[in-house]
Design an enzyme around this catalytic site. Structure first.
Site, PDB file in Angstrom:
ATOM      1  N   SER A  15       0.870  -1.319  -0.153  1.00 14.38           N
ATOM      2  CA  SER A  15      -0.246   0.091  -0.012  1.00 14.38           C
ATOM      3  C   SER A  15       0.740   1.231   0.101  1.00 14.38           C
ATOM      4  O   SER A  15       2.160   1.101   0.037  1.00 14.38           O
ATOM      5  CB  SER A  15      -0.747  -0.022   1.286  1.00 14.38           C
ATOM      6  OG  SER A  15      -0.008   0.082   2.400  1.00 14.38           O
ATOM      7  N   SER A 130      12.798  10.159   5.463  1.00 18.08           N
ATOM      8  CA  SER A 130      11.667  10.955   5.954  1.00 18.08           C
ATOM      9  C   SER A 130      12.225  12.216   6.378  1.00 18.08           C
ATOM     10  O   SER A 130      13.544  12.246   6.955  1.00 18.08           O
ATOM     11  CB  SER A 130      10.750  10.402   7.014  1.00 18.08           C
ATOM     12  OG  SER A 130      10.017  11.403   7.717  1.00 18.08           O
ATOM     13  N   TYR A 143      11.036   7.303  15.818  1.00 17.51           N
ATOM     14  CA  TYR A 143      10.912   7.128  14.406  1.00 17.51           C
ATOM     15  C   TYR A 143      11.866   8.025  13.582  1.00 17.51           C
ATOM     16  O   TYR A 143      12.664   7.598  12.762  1.00 17.51           O
ATOM     17  CB  TYR A 143       9.330   7.343  13.934  1.00 17.51           C
ATOM     18  CG  TYR A 143       9.256   7.663  12.561  1.00 17.51           C
ATOM     19  CD1 TYR A 143       8.903   6.454  11.844  1.00 17.51           C
ATOM     20  CD2 TYR A 143       9.113   8.837  11.899  1.00 17.51           C
ATOM     21  CE1 TYR A 143       8.770   6.624  10.284  1.00 17.51           C
ATOM     22  CE2 TYR A 143       8.843   8.973  10.551  1.00 17.51           C
ATOM     23  CZ  TYR A 143       8.741   7.702   9.961  1.00 17.51           C
ATOM     24  OH  TYR A 143       8.461   7.838   8.577  1.00 17.51           O
ATOM     25  N   LYS A 147      15.002   6.855  10.917  1.00 17.72           N
ATOM     26  CA  LYS A 147      15.167   7.518   9.453  1.00 17.72           C
ATOM     27  C   LYS A 147      16.473   8.347   9.238  1.00 17.72           C
ATOM     28  O   LYS A 147      17.001   8.341   8.421  1.00 17.72           O
ATOM     29  CB  LYS A 147      13.851   8.366   9.309  1.00 17.72           C
ATOM     30  CG  LYS A 147      12.790   7.683   9.027  1.00 17.72           C
ATOM     31  CD  LYS A 147      12.710   6.673   8.079  1.00 17.72           C
ATOM     32  CE  LYS A 147      11.177   5.788   7.881  1.00 17.72           C
ATOM     33  NZ  LYS A 147      11.223   5.087   6.894  1.00 17.72           N
ATOM     34  N   THR A 176      -1.428   8.476   3.187  1.00 20.93           N
ATOM     35  CA  THR A 176      -1.212   7.059   2.928  1.00 20.93           C
ATOM     36  C   THR A 176      -1.883   6.604   4.516  1.00 20.93           C
ATOM     37  O   THR A 176      -2.149   7.385   5.331  1.00 20.93           O
ATOM     38  CB  THR A 176       0.067   6.571   2.801  1.00 20.93           C
ATOM     39  OG1 THR A 176       0.768   6.818   4.356  1.00 20.93           O
ATOM     40  CG2 THR A 176       0.959   6.939   1.883  1.00 20.93           C
TER      41      THR A 176
END
Length: 255
Positions: A15, A130, A143, A147, A176
């Site tokens: 996805s 990111s 997170y 990244k 998303t």
């Protein structure tokens, strides 16, 4: 690198950015190996793009994925997980899951595929990082750290394997299921989320033109440059404008 006829492995392809990249790569004539955890969605993307679907959790099946993928010309490391909230409220085990998926699995997969690329004298690695990894983001410390580590990993690899392309793509907010899956919806009006197809185009262009670093949207390079040139003013601005406006949702719900 010409993508027509190239064998391209895309992780997180069921996805979002991964699925959009599969469609863009297929349109460019690439032969696809698609990896993801959602078997039903992955099979649908594979049927649409003519790719080979390899379902499973990347953190537990790197060796199997690399073996089934065979000789790969391009790897797109897109699989990732997120979590948002103050670090002191993060449940036990979540940090380890983020590091395992966003970083450790990417390194392990690269180690499995890179020797073949070096032996053949061609190949391209793309890591989907990111903007959080370049400037840091409130309430996403772990997170952002994973990244940021991908950016440093890619930069280091460029010096080790000069004959192999290494690219990092840094998306901003993308429309998303990522935000719903992490449990916190994105509720800001600005910056507005961009469609995943825009990131997919940046990935394809990075491979075709050998770009080491790409931002999606492109204006995101400006805050990165500001942070590098004037970290004090940048942090002051980030403190004023960086507080998230979001609401927690059930995992899997629509934001």
């Amino acid at each position: 690198m010409r993508l027509a006829g190239a064998r391209v492995l895309i992780t997180g392809a069921s996805s979002g950015i991964g699925a959009a990249t599969a469609r863009a790569m297929a349109a460019a004539g690439a032969r696809l190996v698609l990896a993801g955890r959602d078997r039903e969605r992955l099979d649908a993307v594979a049927a649409e793009t003519g790719g080979l679907a390899v379902a499973g959790d990347l953190t537990a099946g790197v060796a199997d994925l690399a073996g089934r993928a065979g000789p790969v010309d391009v790897m797109v490391g897109n699989a990732g997980r997120g979590w948002a909230g103050p670090l002191v409220t993060m449940p036990d085990g979540v940090a380890e899951e983020l590091v395992a998926t966003n970083l450790t699995a990417q390194i392990a997969l690269t180690r499995s595929l890179l020797p073949g690329m070096v032996e053949r004298g061609r190949g391209h690695l793309v890591f989907v990082s990111s903007i959080a990894g370049a400037v840091g983001v409130r309430d996403e410390a772990v997170y952002a750290a994973t990244k940021a580590a991908l950016i440093a990993f890619a930069e280091s690899l460029r010096y080790e394997v000069p004959g192999i392309g290494v690219s990092v793509v840094l998306p901003g907010v993308v429309d998303t299921p990522f935000f719903a899956r992490r449990g916190v919806a994105y509720a800001r009006r600005r910056p507005a989320p961009i469609p995943p197809e825009r990131v997919a185009r940046a990935i394809v262009t990075a491979v075709e033109r050998g770009r080491p670093e790409s931002y999606a949207p492109g204006w995101l390079r400006l805050p990165v440059r500001l942070r590098g040139a004037a970290p004090g003013p940048f942090r002051a601005l980030a403190g004023v404008f960086g507080r998230p406006v979001s609401r927690r949702v059930r995992p899997g719900a629509t934001p």
